[in-house]
Enzyme design. Structure first.
Site, PDB file in Angstrom:
ATOM      1  N   TRP A  66       0.832  -1.188  -0.238  1.00  0.00           N
ATOM      2  CA  TRP A  66       0.002  -0.157   0.036  1.00  0.00           C
ATOM      3  C   TRP A  66       0.899   1.197   0.193  1.00  0.00           C
ATOM      4  O   TRP A  66       1.887   1.290   0.880  1.00  0.00           O
ATOM      5  CB  TRP A  66      -0.938  -0.037   1.313  1.00  0.00           C
ATOM      6  CG  TRP A  66      -2.105   1.055   1.120  1.00  0.00           C
ATOM      7  CD1 TRP A  66      -2.117   2.229   1.522  1.00  0.00           C
ATOM      8  CD2 TRP A  66      -3.379   0.918   0.790  1.00  0.00           C
ATOM      9  NE1 TRP A  66      -3.200   2.789   1.327  1.00  0.00           N
ATOM     10  CE2 TRP A  66      -4.035   2.065   0.892  1.00  0.00           C
ATOM     11  CE3 TRP A  66      -3.989  -0.286   0.311  1.00  0.00           C
ATOM     12  CZ2 TRP A  66      -5.293   2.186   0.548  1.00  0.00           C
ATOM     13  CZ3 TRP A  66      -5.345  -0.183  -0.137  1.00  0.00           C
ATOM     14  CH2 TRP A  66      -6.165   0.961  -0.131  1.00  0.00           C
TER      15      TRP A  66
ATOM     16  N   HIS B 156      -0.959  -5.603   7.073  1.00  0.00           N
ATOM     17  CA  HIS B 156      -1.878  -5.457   6.241  1.00  0.00           C
ATOM     18  C   HIS B 156      -1.168  -5.938   4.935  1.00  0.00           C
ATOM     19  O   HIS B 156      -1.719  -5.712   3.506  1.00  0.00           O
ATOM     20  CB  HIS B 156      -2.395  -4.154   6.012  1.00  0.00           C
ATOM     21  CG  HIS B 156      -3.363  -3.615   7.337  1.00  0.00           C
ATOM     22  ND1 HIS B 156      -4.777  -4.074   7.461  1.00  0.00           N
ATOM     23  CD2 HIS B 156      -2.845  -3.052   8.205  1.00  0.00           C
ATOM     24  CE1 HIS B 156      -4.917  -3.711   8.528  1.00  0.00           C
ATOM     25  NE2 HIS B 156      -3.940  -2.862   9.236  1.00  0.00           N
TER      26      HIS B 156
ATOM     27  N   ASP C  25      -8.863  -7.334   8.660  1.00  0.00           N
ATOM     28  CA  ASP C  25      -8.799  -6.247   9.371  1.00  0.00           C
ATOM     29  C   ASP C  25      -9.529  -6.477  10.802  1.00  0.00           C
ATOM     30  O   ASP C  25     -10.364  -6.839  10.778  1.00  0.00           O
ATOM     31  CB  ASP C  25      -9.557  -5.147   8.828  1.00  0.00           C
ATOM     32  CG  ASP C  25      -8.677  -4.716   7.219  1.00  0.00           C
ATOM     33  OD1 ASP C  25      -7.469  -5.046   7.394  1.00  0.00           O
ATOM     34  OD2 ASP C  25      -9.232  -3.778   6.591  1.00  0.00           O
TER      35      ASP C  25
ATOM     36  N   HIS D  28      -8.498  -1.001  13.378  1.00  0.00           N
ATOM     37  CA  HIS D  28      -7.552  -0.432  12.098  1.00  0.00           C
ATOM     38  C   HIS D  28      -8.157   0.988  11.602  1.00  0.00           C
ATOM     39  O   HIS D  28      -7.737   1.878  11.134  1.00  0.00           O
ATOM     40  CB  HIS D  28      -7.882  -1.612  10.854  1.00  0.00           C
ATOM     41  CG  HIS D  28      -7.104  -1.149   9.675  1.00  0.00           C
ATOM     42  ND1 HIS D  28      -5.683  -0.441   9.458  1.00  0.00           N
ATOM     43  CD2 HIS D  28      -7.464  -1.249   8.360  1.00  0.00           C
ATOM     44  CE1 HIS D  28      -5.671  -0.217   8.317  1.00  0.00           C
ATOM     45  NE2 HIS D  28      -6.655  -0.771   7.514  1.00  0.00           N
TER      46      HIS D  28
END
Length: 214
Positions: free
Chosen positions: A18, A48, A54, A58
């Site tokens: 990410w 992650h 999750d 989070h």
């Protein structure tokens, strides 16, 4: 005996992450020659990375952490459905599928499984799916995308809607090689105290004939 099918993204040093998050790194920190007895590896990673779950913490400071979640959520019957023909998956889309008795739903979207490349855009999961999933009795939603919300989202509307309606989140599944149908699922998170998520090893086994492969 029916074999288990691995639907986990491999964790590799060259996998995409990410934007702005901690990339995955594995290295041998001490060799057998150095220790005299064993090789010892170390990990540096966001929780992650790859296939992961999750926890509510989070996206909600008052939400539960990963160690507080029941393992029963991530073990049991699941159904894989094909929603790859839709750019937006809404409650009205899901209404066209037979979800009676389903508790864990895995969505095969139009996003190709490519762990080495982070997607610029994702198929849209409309927040309206959350109350519909709750109505059907579904408490786990798995997707083959890095997030249930758009990459540029700051409000994380679908994350919040799913949490509000008691639906837990499993992301970054590998489903391109999987036939659609009913399975037994195991996708256990690590018991990391205080964590907002955890990588999982996700596997499925067909429940009704076939080998589960496309």
């Amino acid at each position: 005996m029916t074999k288990w099918i691995d639907i986990t993204q491999p964790l590799t040093n060259d996998m995409a992450h990410w934007p702005g998050d901690t990339p995955f790194s594995f290295a041998i920190s001490a060799t057998k020659e150095q220790t005299g007895s064993a090789n010892v590896g170390k990990l540096t990673t966001s929780v992650h990375m790859g296939t992961h779950v999750d926890a509510a913490y989070h996206f909600d400071n008052d939400g539960g952490t990963i160690d507080q979640l029941s393992v029963d959520i991530y073990i049991g019957k699941a159904k894989v459905i094909d929603v790859s023909s839709y750019d937006t998956i809404s409650a009205s889309v899901l209404e066209s599928y037979d979800l009676e008795g389903v508790q864990r739903l895995l969505l095969h979207t139009s996003l190709p499984n490519n762990p080495k490349s982070f997607p610029k855009q994702l198929p849209i999961l409309d927040p309206s799916i959350a109350p519909y999933l709750q109505l059907k009795g579904i408490f786990l939603l798995g997707v083959d995308m890095p997030s249930v919300d758009p990459v540029d989202s700051k409000t994380l509307d679908t994350h919040h809607a799913l949490e509000k309606h008691g639906v837990h989140i499993l992301e970054n599944l590998m489903l391109d090689h999987v036939a659609f149908g009913e399975y037994e699922l195991i996708a256990l998170p690590l018991k990391i105290v205080g964590a907002d998520g955890s990588p999982v090893r996700a596997v499925i086994r067909p429940l009704k004939g076939g080998d589960g492969h496309e």
